[in-house]
Design a protein around this motif. Structure first.
Motif, PDB file in Angstrom:
ATOM      1  N   ASP A  30      24.317 -15.642 -29.041  1.00 26.83           N
ATOM      2  CA  ASP A  30      24.018 -14.231 -28.789  1.00 26.83           C
ATOM      3  C   ASP A  30      22.508 -14.012 -28.926  1.00 26.83           C
ATOM      4  O   ASP A  30      21.932 -14.237 -29.989  1.00 26.83           O
ATOM      5  CB  ASP A  30      24.783 -13.367 -29.796  1.00 26.83           C
ATOM      6  CG  ASP A  30      24.565 -11.881 -29.587  1.00 26.83           C
ATOM      7  OD1 ASP A  30      23.967 -11.484 -28.562  1.00 26.83           O
ATOM      8  OD2 ASP A  30      25.004 -11.111 -30.460  1.00 26.83           O
ATOM      9  N   GLU A  31      21.879 -13.550 -27.853  1.00 29.32           N
ATOM     10  CA  GLU A  31      20.428 -13.375 -27.863  1.00 29.32           C
ATOM     11  C   GLU A  31      19.995 -12.043 -28.485  1.00 29.32           C
ATOM     12  O   GLU A  31      18.826 -11.868 -28.839  1.00 29.32           O
ATOM     13  CB  GLU A  31      19.869 -13.495 -26.439  1.00 29.32           C
ATOM     14  CG  GLU A  31      18.373 -13.662 -26.398  1.00 29.32           C
ATOM     15  CD  GLU A  31      17.825 -13.990 -25.028  1.00 29.32           C
ATOM     16  OE1 GLU A  31      16.708 -14.538 -24.972  1.00 29.32           O
ATOM     17  OE2 GLU A  31      18.492 -13.705 -24.010  1.00 29.32           O
ATOM     18  N   LYS A  32      20.931 -11.108 -28.678  1.00 34.02           N
ATOM     19  CA  LYS A  32      20.558  -9.780 -29.195  1.00 34.02           C
ATOM     20  C   LYS A  32      19.776  -9.836 -30.503  1.00 34.02           C
ATOM     21  O   LYS A  32      18.745  -9.171 -30.624  1.00 34.02           O
ATOM     22  CB  LYS A  32      21.796  -8.897 -29.342  1.00 34.02           C
ATOM     23  CG  LYS A  32      22.374  -8.431 -28.033  1.00 34.02           C
ATOM     24  CD  LYS A  32      23.623  -7.609 -28.248  1.00 34.02           C
ATOM     25  CE  LYS A  32      24.307  -7.340 -26.919  1.00 34.02           C
ATOM     26  NZ  LYS A  32      25.606  -6.686 -27.102  1.00 34.02           N
ATOM     27  N   PRO A  33      20.227 -10.597 -31.507  1.00 38.56           N
ATOM     28  CA  PRO A  33      19.456 -10.635 -32.760  1.00 38.56           C
ATOM     29  C   PRO A  33      18.030 -11.165 -32.566  1.00 38.56           C
ATOM     30  O   PRO A  33      17.114 -10.749 -33.262  1.00 38.56           O
ATOM     31  CB  PRO A  33      20.261 -11.570 -33.663  1.00 38.56           C
ATOM     32  CG  PRO A  33      21.629 -11.604 -33.089  1.00 38.56           C
ATOM     33  CD  PRO A  33      21.463 -11.365 -31.621  1.00 38.56           C
ATOM     34  N   TYR A  34      17.850 -12.067 -31.619  1.00 36.05           N
ATOM     35  CA  TYR A  34      16.524 -12.602 -31.331  1.00 36.05           C
ATOM     36  C   TYR A  34      15.642 -11.518 -30.721  1.00 36.05           C
ATOM     37  O   TYR A  34      14.489 -11.346 -31.105  1.00 36.05           O
ATOM     38  CB  TYR A  34      16.623 -13.807 -30.377  1.00 36.05           C
ATOM     39  CG  TYR A  34      17.301 -15.007 -30.999  1.00 36.05           C
ATOM     40  CD1 TYR A  34      16.556 -16.083 -31.446  1.00 36.05           C
ATOM     41  CD2 TYR A  34      18.679 -15.071 -31.149  1.00 36.05           C
ATOM     42  CE1 TYR A  34      17.164 -17.198 -32.019  1.00 36.05           C
ATOM     43  CE2 TYR A  34      19.298 -16.161 -31.720  1.00 36.05           C
ATOM     44  CZ  TYR A  34      18.536 -17.220 -32.161  1.00 36.05           C
ATOM     45  OH  TYR A  34      19.128 -18.309 -32.736  1.00 36.05           O
ATOM     46  N   GLN A  36      15.933  -8.342 -31.012  1.00 33.78           N
ATOM     47  CA  GLN A  36      15.639  -7.319 -32.009  1.00 33.78           C
ATOM     48  C   GLN A  36      14.454  -7.711 -32.892  1.00 33.78           C
ATOM     49  O   GLN A  36      13.787  -6.848 -33.454  1.00 33.78           O
ATOM     50  CB  GLN A  36      16.876  -7.043 -32.866  1.00 33.78           C
ATOM     51  CG  GLN A  36      17.991  -6.353 -32.111  1.00 33.78           C
ATOM     52  CD  GLN A  36      19.284  -6.284 -32.905  1.00 33.78           C
ATOM     53  OE1 GLN A  36      19.440  -6.911 -33.946  1.00 33.78           O
ATOM     54  NE2 GLN A  36      20.237  -5.508 -32.397  1.00 33.78           N
ATOM     55  N   GLN A  37      14.197  -9.006 -32.992  1.00 33.23           N
ATOM     56  CA  GLN A  37      13.071  -9.500 -33.788  1.00 33.23           C
ATOM     57  C   GLN A  37      11.840  -9.766 -32.921  1.00 33.23           C
ATOM     58  O   GLN A  37      10.848 -10.321 -33.395  1.00 33.23           O
ATOM     59  CB  GLN A  37      13.467 -10.794 -34.495  1.00 33.23           C
ATOM     60  CG  GLN A  37      14.594 -10.636 -35.480  1.00 33.23           C
ATOM     61  CD  GLN A  37      14.992 -11.984 -36.054  1.00 33.23           C
ATOM     62  OE1 GLN A  37      14.157 -12.741 -36.526  1.00 33.23           O
ATOM     63  NE2 GLN A  37      16.276 -12.287 -36.013  1.00 33.23           N
ATOM     64  N   ASP A  49      22.299 -20.422 -36.628  1.00 34.46           N
ATOM     65  CA  ASP A  49      23.174 -20.191 -35.483  1.00 34.46           C
ATOM     66  C   ASP A  49      23.804 -21.496 -34.998  1.00 34.46           C
ATOM     67  O   ASP A  49      24.981 -21.535 -34.625  1.00 34.46           O
ATOM     68  CB  ASP A  49      22.406 -19.519 -34.344  1.00 34.46           C
ATOM     69  CG  ASP A  49      22.047 -18.081 -34.653  1.00 34.46           C
ATOM     70  OD1 ASP A  49      22.666 -17.474 -35.549  1.00 34.46           O
ATOM     71  OD2 ASP A  49      21.125 -17.549 -33.992  1.00 34.46           O
TER      72      ASP A  49
END
Length: 103
Positions: A30-34, A36-37, A49
């Protein structure tokens, strides 16, 4: 490039899977957490991960990643307290050429 180190690194099923996961990380992580940073998958995939995906102990995954890095298959980048791994496409290409020419 040391072909024998690469062969040894790829002889483990989980290490081979990690190489496949890192080839197309958007299919497996999932790229979303990346995002967000302020990061993306070009930086690599966080050890945590990879560990969660593999379902093995963090120490085992760290050892596997180090083995693949020593073989030249992976590059790493540390950002804060996290380490991110990505494929070393230059070495992979050299190894591919070696396979075509020598085997």
């Amino acid at each position: 490039m040391e072909p024998l180190l690469i062969f040894k690194a790829l002889s483990n099923e989980t290490r081979s899977q990690i190489m496949m996961w890192l080839k197309t990380p958007e299919e497996f992580f999932d790229e979303k957490p990346y995002l967000q940073q302020g990061l993306n998958f070009q930086i690599g995939i966080c050890v945590g991960d990879i560990q969660a995906k593999a379902g093995l102990a963090q120490s085992v995954i760290s050892s596997y990643l180090l083995t693949m890095q020593k073989a030249g298959l992976l590059e790493s980048e540390r950002i804060g307290k996290w380490t991110y791994y990505r494929r070393n496409e230059k070495t992979i290409q050299e190894f591919s050429e070696y396979i075509k020419e020598k085997l």
